[in-house]
Write an enzyme that holds these catalytic residues in place. Structure first.
Site, PDB file in Angstrom:
ATOM      1  N   HIS A 173      29.441  79.655  15.257  1.00  0.00           N
ATOM      2  CA  HIS A 173      29.132  78.715  14.328  1.00  0.00           C
ATOM      3  C   HIS A 173      28.996  79.601  13.207  1.00  0.00           C
ATOM      4  CE1 HIS A 173      26.459  74.871  13.409  1.00  0.00           C
ATOM      5  NE2 HIS A 173      27.456  75.239  12.395  1.00  0.00           N
TER       6      HIS A 173
ATOM      7  N   PRO B  43      34.381  67.507   4.190  1.00  0.00           N
ATOM      8  CA  PRO B  43      35.836  67.386   3.710  1.00  0.00           C
ATOM      9  C   PRO B  43      35.388  66.540   2.330  1.00  0.00           C
ATOM     10  CG  PRO B  43      35.697  66.176   5.495  1.00  0.00           C
ATOM     11  CD  PRO B  43      34.210  66.949   5.561  1.00  0.00           C
ATOM     12  N   LEU B  44      34.493  65.667   2.270  1.00  0.00           N
ATOM     13  CA  LEU B  44      34.386  64.793   1.132  1.00  0.00           C
ATOM     14  C   LEU B  44      33.154  65.484  -0.023  1.00  0.00           C
ATOM     15  CD1 LEU B  44      34.091  61.400   3.069  1.00  0.00           C
ATOM     16  CD2 LEU B  44      36.085  62.267   1.692  1.00  0.00           C
ATOM     17  N   GLY B  45      32.909  66.608   0.413  1.00  0.00           N
ATOM     18  CA  GLY B  45      31.981  67.516  -0.591  1.00  0.00           C
ATOM     19  C   GLY B  45      30.607  66.909  -0.642  1.00  0.00           C
TER      20      GLY B  45
ATOM     21  N   TYR C 295      22.268  70.848  15.799  1.00  0.00           N
ATOM     22  CA  TYR C 295      22.091  69.448  15.002  1.00  0.00           C
ATOM     23  C   TYR C 295      21.064  68.637  15.815  1.00  0.00           C
ATOM     24  CZ  TYR C 295      26.836  70.598  12.991  1.00  0.00           C
ATOM     25  OH  TYR C 295      27.908  71.215  12.407  1.00  0.00           O
TER      26      TYR C 295
END
Length: 330
Positions: A162, A245-247, A87
């Protein structure tokens, strides 16, 4: 998913808990967010995905904003922070996000006792932004050593492989992680982007209780394979950590338009659609620990309210039926 080991707030000193089975209380049973088990640790029901502070935004948010987002997560009661060595804004800035996480924890004015930091390795970036995968023992050890330096700790709380390296036997890389744990460089082992067969291989290599977590993509928009992986982890007593998780939904009205049940629940609870999505995921299993990504304090503060949002059993069934495309009577 840590700061300088010389400070009392170092996540390396996060208090382990006895390796007893996690309670099976449904997520909606109490307005007080019950902590969830991830290996030897207990953490908040939600974590913070720190990636957006270093990758995926153009331009990137100011560094100070990323640190403020970490502080806001801690203020909201979140005790799991997720990062990764890749990242970073560019190939030659690996560890960028890990350093932001470390600084965020080091500069927090409150206590960071019990905060768990998870990071990941096994994806490579080289000159010209050439991305690849390397699950060899030598590469993973080198990656862990660099993450230790970036995070400023003596041992990493939770370390994920990963992505699978298809040039190697899956078990070979898991054995490499086991060696790193035996050497005291990592406390707990996780795998990411793993299918059911790979989860089973990891458990076979590590033994019962050796696999702390599986971090896979899961959301109302993406669940065609990961629903099975979530259910498998729940059966095995392994934490399942949904990434994105919220897409990647952006504005809440987009997911509300696509799934009317989410819009109805949001209106009924006076909550944002994002909060409803996260509360629904939490209700699927007490092994689920979503890590919504955020680069703004306001975003993670909103998401954190899902930890105390109680959905009724009928609401959960209605949401699951619509999202999974099932008959709610089944």
């Amino acid at each position: 998913m840590n700061n300088d080991v010389t400070t009392p707030s170092s996540p390396a000193s996060a208090s382990p808990v006895p390796a007893s089975p996690a309670p099976s209380t449904p997520a909606s049973a109490s307005p007080v967010p019950a902590r969830r088990r991830i290996g030897r640790f207990e953490v908040s029901p939600l974590g913070l995905g720190a990636m957006p502070s270093s990758l995926g935004r153009d331009p990137l948010p100011p560094r100070e904003q990323g640190i403020a987002t970490i502080h806001a997560a801690l203020d909201a009661g979140i005790t799991l922070i997720d990062t990764a060595d890749i990242y970073a804004p560019a190939w030659d800035q690996m560890g960028h996000n890990e350093k932001i996480v470390a600084e965020g924890l080091r500069t927090y004015s409150g206590s960071t006792d019990g905060v768990v930091v998870a990071t990941k390795g096994g994806i490579t970036r080289s000159e010209g932004e050439q991305w690849g995968r390397d699950g060899s023992a030598a590469y993973l050890r080198s990656a862990v050593e660099k993450s230790l330096a970036a995070l400023g700790v003596d041992a990493i709380d939770l370390y994920y492989w990963h992505r699978p390296d298809r040039t190697l036997r899956y078990a070979e890389s898991i054995e490499a992680l086991a060696a790193l744990k035996a050497d005291g460089l990592i406390h707990e082992i996780g795998i990411s982007n793993a299918n059911v067969e790979e989860i089973d291989v990891a458990i076979e290599v590590l033994g019962e209780g050796g696999l702390a977590a599986v971090q896979n993509q899961f959301s109302p928009r993406y669940h065609h394979t990961s629903r099975e992986e979530l259910e498998h982890c729940s059966e095995l007593g392994v934490a399942f950590v949904p990434w994105s998780p919220l897409g990647g939904i952006g504005r809440g009205d987009a997911v509300a338009r696509r799934f009317p049940a989410i819009a109805r629940a949001a209106e009924a609870h006076g909550a944002s659609p994002q909060q409803i999505v996260l509360a629904w995921e939490l209700a699927l299993s007490d092994r689920v620990i979503p890590i919504p990504g955020a680069s703004r304090p306001e975003s993670i503060t909103d998401s954190a309210r899902a930890m105390t949002l109680e959905l009724g059993a009928d609401e959960v069934r209605a949401l699951s039926a619509e999202i999974f495309g099932e008959d709610p009577q089944d």
